[in-house]
Motif scaffolding. Structure first.
Motif, PDB file in Angstrom:
ATOM      1  N   PHE A 250      81.485  32.472  46.446  1.00 52.06           N
ATOM      2  CA  PHE A 250      80.320  32.182  45.619  1.00 52.06           C
ATOM      3  C   PHE A 250      80.744  31.323  44.428  1.00 52.06           C
ATOM      4  O   PHE A 250      81.928  31.142  44.142  1.00 52.06           O
ATOM      5  N   LEU A 251      79.733  30.801  43.744  1.00 51.59           N
ATOM      6  CA  LEU A 251      79.940  29.991  42.543  1.00 51.59           C
ATOM      7  C   LEU A 251      79.124  30.601  41.423  1.00 51.59           C
ATOM      8  O   LEU A 251      77.932  30.881  41.598  1.00 51.59           O
ATOM      9  N   GLU A 252      79.747  30.837  40.288  1.00 52.33           N
ATOM     10  CA  GLU A 252      79.031  31.294  39.103  1.00 52.33           C
ATOM     11  C   GLU A 252      79.000  30.163  38.087  1.00 52.33           C
ATOM     12  O   GLU A 252      80.060  29.648  37.689  1.00 52.33           O
ATOM     13  N   PHE A 253      77.807  29.775  37.704  1.00 55.35           N
ATOM     14  CA  PHE A 253      77.660  28.645  36.784  1.00 55.35           C
ATOM     15  C   PHE A 253      76.385  28.843  35.958  1.00 55.35           C
ATOM     16  O   PHE A 253      75.330  29.144  36.499  1.00 55.35           O
ATOM     17  N   GLY A 254      76.522  28.691  34.651  1.00 52.27           N
ATOM     18  CA  GLY A 254      75.364  28.823  33.769  1.00 52.27           C
ATOM     19  C   GLY A 254      74.721  30.179  33.824  1.00 52.27           C
ATOM     20  O   GLY A 254      73.491  30.294  33.683  1.00 52.27           O
ATOM     21  N   GLY A 255      75.541  31.222  34.041  1.00 51.64           N
ATOM     22  CA  GLY A 255      75.017  32.578  34.102  1.00 51.64           C
ATOM     23  C   GLY A 255      74.306  32.926  35.398  1.00 51.64           C
ATOM     24  O   GLY A 255      73.643  33.968  35.495  1.00 51.64           O
ATOM     25  N   LYS A 256      74.448  32.081  36.410  1.00 51.93           N
ATOM     26  CA  LYS A 256      73.783  32.304  37.687  1.00 51.93           C
ATOM     27  C   LYS A 256      74.803  32.309  38.822  1.00 51.93           C
ATOM     28  O   LYS A 256      75.791  31.580  38.769  1.00 51.93           O
ATOM     29  N   ARG A 257      74.546  33.116  39.818  1.00 47.27           N
ATOM     30  CA  ARG A 257      75.453  33.240  40.967  1.00 47.27           C
ATOM     31  C   ARG A 257      74.867  32.474  42.155  1.00 47.27           C
ATOM     32  O   ARG A 257      73.699  32.670  42.521  1.00 47.27           O
ATOM     33  N   TYR A 258      75.685  31.606  42.763  1.00 50.39           N
ATOM     34  CA  TYR A 258      75.258  30.821  43.914  1.00 50.39           C
ATOM     35  C   TYR A 258      76.125  31.190  45.113  1.00 50.39           C
ATOM     36  O   TYR A 258      77.352  31.090  45.060  1.00 50.39           O
ATOM     37  N   SER A 259      75.480  31.577  46.200  1.00 49.95           N
ATOM     38  CA  SER A 259      76.178  31.952  47.427  1.00 49.95           C
ATOM     39  C   SER A 259      76.758  30.725  48.123  1.00 49.95           C
ATOM     40  O   SER A 259      76.327  29.594  47.879  1.00 49.95           O
ATOM     41  N   HIS A 260      77.714  30.951  49.019  1.00 50.65           N
ATOM     42  CA  HIS A 260      78.204  29.862  49.871  1.00 50.65           C
ATOM     43  C   HIS A 260      77.223  29.587  51.013  1.00 50.65           C
ATOM     44  O   HIS A 260      77.372  28.598  51.735  1.00 50.65           O
ATOM     45  N   ILE A 261      76.239  30.458  51.161  1.00 54.21           N
ATOM     46  CA  ILE A 261      75.229  30.282  52.209  1.00 54.21           C
ATOM     47  C   ILE A 261      74.106  29.400  51.674  1.00 54.21           C
ATOM     48  O   ILE A 261      73.559  29.641  50.600  1.00 54.21           O
ATOM     49  N   ILE A 262      73.773  28.376  52.443  1.00 55.66           N
ATOM     50  CA  ILE A 262      72.770  27.394  52.049  1.00 55.66           C
ATOM     51  C   ILE A 262      71.442  27.682  52.753  1.00 55.66           C
ATOM     52  O   ILE A 262      71.427  28.047  53.927  1.00 55.66           O
ATOM     53  N   ASP A 263      70.357  27.508  52.030  1.00 56.16           N
ATOM     54  CA  ASP A 263      69.041  27.538  52.666  1.00 56.16           C
ATOM     55  C   ASP A 263      68.769  26.137  53.199  1.00 56.16           C
ATOM     56  O   ASP A 263      68.510  25.209  52.416  1.00 56.16           O
ATOM     57  N   PRO A 264      68.825  25.934  54.512  1.00 54.15           N
ATOM     58  CA  PRO A 264      68.676  24.583  55.072  1.00 54.15           C
ATOM     59  C   PRO A 264      67.312  23.958  54.802  1.00 54.15           C
ATOM     60  O   PRO A 264      67.159  22.741  54.901  1.00 54.15           O
ATOM     61  N   ARG A 265      66.341  24.770  54.474  1.00 58.96           N
ATOM     62  CA  ARG A 265      64.997  24.241  54.224  1.00 58.96           C
ATOM     63  C   ARG A 265      64.917  23.517  52.881  1.00 58.96           C
ATOM     64  O   ARG A 265      64.064  22.639  52.701  1.00 58.96           O
ATOM     65  N   THR A 266      65.795  23.886  51.942  1.00 55.03           N
ATOM     66  CA  THR A 266      65.766  23.276  50.609  1.00 55.03           C
ATOM     67  C   THR A 266      67.060  22.552  50.264  1.00 55.03           C
ATOM     68  O   THR A 266      67.084  21.722  49.363  1.00 55.03           O
ATOM     69  N   GLY A 267      68.146  22.896  50.970  1.00 54.66           N
ATOM     70  CA  GLY A 267      69.443  22.324  50.650  1.00 54.66           C
ATOM     71  C   GLY A 267      70.135  23.014  49.491  1.00 54.66           C
ATOM     72  O   GLY A 267      71.225  22.617  49.076  1.00 54.66           O
ATOM     73  N   ALA A 268      69.528  24.055  48.946  1.00 51.96           N
ATOM     74  CA  ALA A 268      70.097  24.773  47.802  1.00 51.96           C
ATOM     75  C   ALA A 268      70.828  26.032  48.256  1.00 51.96           C
ATOM     76  O   ALA A 268      70.502  26.619  49.295  1.00 51.96           O
ATOM     77  N   ALA A 269      71.805  26.440  47.454  1.00 48.29           N
ATOM     78  CA  ALA A 269      72.525  27.680  47.739  1.00 48.29           C
ATOM     79  C   ALA A 269      71.652  28.881  47.375  1.00 48.29           C
ATOM     80  O   ALA A 269      70.862  28.827  46.427  1.00 48.29           O
ATOM     81  N   ILE A 270      71.786  29.954  48.124  1.00 46.94           N
ATOM     82  CA  ILE A 270      71.019  31.169  47.848  1.00 46.94           C
ATOM     83  C   ILE A 270      71.506  31.782  46.530  1.00 46.94           C
ATOM     84  O   ILE A 270      72.712  31.912  46.299  1.00 46.94           O
ATOM     85  N   SER A 271      70.563  32.171  45.685  1.00 43.67           N
ATOM     86  CA  SER A 271      70.935  32.736  44.389  1.00 43.67           C
ATOM     87  C   SER A 271      70.649  34.233  44.289  1.00 43.67           C
ATOM     88  O   SER A 271      71.087  34.886  43.340  1.00 43.67           O
ATOM     89  N   GLU A 272      69.907  34.787  45.247  1.00 44.46           N
ATOM     90  CA  GLU A 272      69.716  36.240  45.283  1.00 44.46           C
ATOM     91  C   GLU A 272      70.854  36.846  46.085  1.00 44.46           C
ATOM     92  O   GLU A 272      71.094  36.454  47.233  1.00 44.46           O
ATOM     93  N   GLN A 273      71.571  37.789  45.483  1.00 43.99           N
ATOM     94  CA  GLN A 273      72.718  38.362  46.178  1.00 43.99           C
ATOM     95  C   GLN A 273      72.259  39.305  47.290  1.00 43.99           C
ATOM     96  O   GLN A 273      71.497  40.249  47.061  1.00 43.99           O
ATOM     97  N   ARG A 274      72.753  39.039  48.495  1.00 42.16           N
ATOM     98  CA  ARG A 274      72.417  39.852  49.660  1.00 42.16           C
ATOM     99  C   ARG A 274      73.667  40.120  50.484  1.00 42.16           C
ATOM    100  O   ARG A 274      74.582  39.305  50.497  1.00 42.16           O
ATOM    101  N   LEU A 275      73.651  41.236  51.173  1.00 36.98           N
ATOM    102  CA  LEU A 275      74.715  41.558  52.130  1.00 36.98           C
ATOM    103  C   LEU A 275      74.036  42.068  53.391  1.00 36.98           C
ATOM    104  O   LEU A 275      73.334  43.088  53.355  1.00 36.98           O
ATOM    105  N   VAL A 276      74.235  41.348  54.488  1.00 35.23           N
ATOM    106  CA  VAL A 276      73.521  41.639  55.735  1.00 35.23           C
ATOM    107  C   VAL A 276      74.496  42.106  56.806  1.00 35.23           C
ATOM    108  O   VAL A 276      75.552  41.494  57.008  1.00 35.23           O
ATOM    109  N   HIS A 277      74.138  43.174  57.492  1.00 30.03           N
ATOM    110  CA  HIS A 277      74.880  43.635  58.674  1.00 30.03           C
ATOM    111  C   HIS A 277      73.947  43.595  59.873  1.00 30.03           C
ATOM    112  O   HIS A 277      72.818  44.100  59.805  1.00 30.03           O
ATOM    113  N   VAL A 278      74.405  42.992  60.951  1.00 30.75           N
ATOM    114  CA  VAL A 278      73.637  42.938  62.193  1.00 30.75           C
ATOM    115  C   VAL A 278      74.498  43.451  63.335  1.00 30.75           C
ATOM    116  O   VAL A 278      75.637  42.990  63.515  1.00 30.75           O
TER     117      VAL A 278
END
Length: 340
Positions: A250-278
């Motif tokens: 992840f990347l922390e910048f300006g007090g915000k956390r950015y995931s390495h996972i990208i939302d392909p619909r916007t091109g932006a990194a996910i900023s809500e922290q999630r942990l998924v098990h499937v």
């Protein structure tokens, strides 16, 4: 005569029990690992023959190495990179069965998620990789330019000819959310073909197992929690589990956390922290679904797997006040746990 037959059956049953217990006890645990695809691939085999187990593991690792040469977007000479280089040229390329299979699965999931899973989002992935190295968020215009070069609808596959064509200029393929699972499936399939049934293959948080270890109910697998959440242990047999989240990347910048996972619909990194098990029958399915659900979130994620009782899902996330919450489907709630 009946007494003789009964005595014969008794000795036959006793011999079967003795043989079975001796065979099980003779099966030893053999562990192997090799760095592949930018991570450590691990194989566990229960076998009475250490030499055969070692040869089997080597063959499985070699198979993964071949797949990495096909599907790596880090390697400029890979089949995937060569295909990306044809983007916008009007040329369709004949591709290997393995690459076609993965692209086809990615496209199907892309359609089901309306682009929340997208194998054509490589330009955005590269941009955010650089952002994590430089420790700063990319400019908005750079995010927009990268995102405009993607779109799963602009990848054309021809099943009969086994060809692929990238219709947009600058489009880059990225199989980071699906190729690892496919590699695990292929390594597992190879080990099964060599007569090993009690096996485990894992890489980067994804695990695929066969029959349980001797005398066990299943393979004991740890599911990490989000933040300070307690680690949970479950039993697995003849299925896969995939984990997707930003615990380590992840990347922390300006007090915000950015995931390495990208939302392909916007091109932006996910900023809500999630942990998924499937949990799913195959590793590629678990891997790609975990990535997609990381993007679309808990509500749409549970809706995505609804109706398939083979799929178990848990999504841990932080709400607006920072508290860790969890959502899961009935299949996950009913999954066998390890009593500690």
């Amino acid at each position: 005569m009946s007494d003789v037959m009964n005595l014969f059956r008794y000795f036959l049953f006793s011999f079967f029990l003795f043989y079975s217990s001796t065979y099980v006890s003779a099966q030893k645990k053999h562990e192997f690992s090799r760095p592949l695809m930018g991570m450590t691939f691990r194989i566990v085999i229960y076998s009475e023959n250490s030499s055969l187990a070692s040869k089997g593991a080597k063959s499985a690792f070699d198979k993964v190495a071949i797949l990495n040469k096909i599907m790596s977007d880090y390697d400029s000479t890979s089949e995937l990179s060569r295909l990306s280089n044809l983007a916008g040229s009007g040329k369709a390329a004949r591709i290997s069965d393995s690459l076609f299979q993965v692209l086809q699965a990615g496209q199907l999931l892309g359609g089901r998620t309306d682009g929340a899973f997208d194998v054509t989002s490589g330009a955005s992935t590269r941009l955010w990789r650089q952002a994590r190295r430089l420790k700063r968020v990319p400019p908005e215009d750079a995010i927009k330019i990268a995102n405009n070069s993607s779109g799963y609808r602009y990848l054309k596959l021809d099943k009969s000819l086994k060809t692929a064509e990238l219709l947009k200029d600058g489009m880059r393929l990225d199989l980071g959310g699906i190729a690892k699972g496919f590699a695990l499936d292929e390594a597992f399939k190879l080990l099964i073909s060599k007569g090993f049934s009690k096996v485990l293959v894992s890489a980067g948080g994804d695990i695929l197992v066969g029959e349980p270890p001797p005398g066990k109910q299943g393979w004991k697998i740890a599911l990490l929690g989000l933040g300070d959440s307690v680690t949970e242990y479950i039993f697995l047999k003849n299925c896969a589990v995939a984990t997707s989240g930003d615990l380590f990347q992840f990347l922390e910048f300006g007090g915000k956390r950015y995931s390495h996972i990208i939302d392909p619909r916007t091109g932006a990194a996910i900023s809500e922290q999630r942990l998924v098990h499937v949990l799913a029958p195959k590793a590629m399915q678990a891997d790609s679904l975990a990535t997609a659900i990381s993007v679309i979130g808990q509500k749409d994620g549970l809706r995505l797997v609804a109706g398939d009782k083979r799929l178990a899902v848990r999504i841990a996330f932080r709400n607006k006040s920072g508290q860790v919450k969890k959502k899961s489907n009935q299949a996950f709630k009913a999954w066998p746990r390890v009593d500690e």
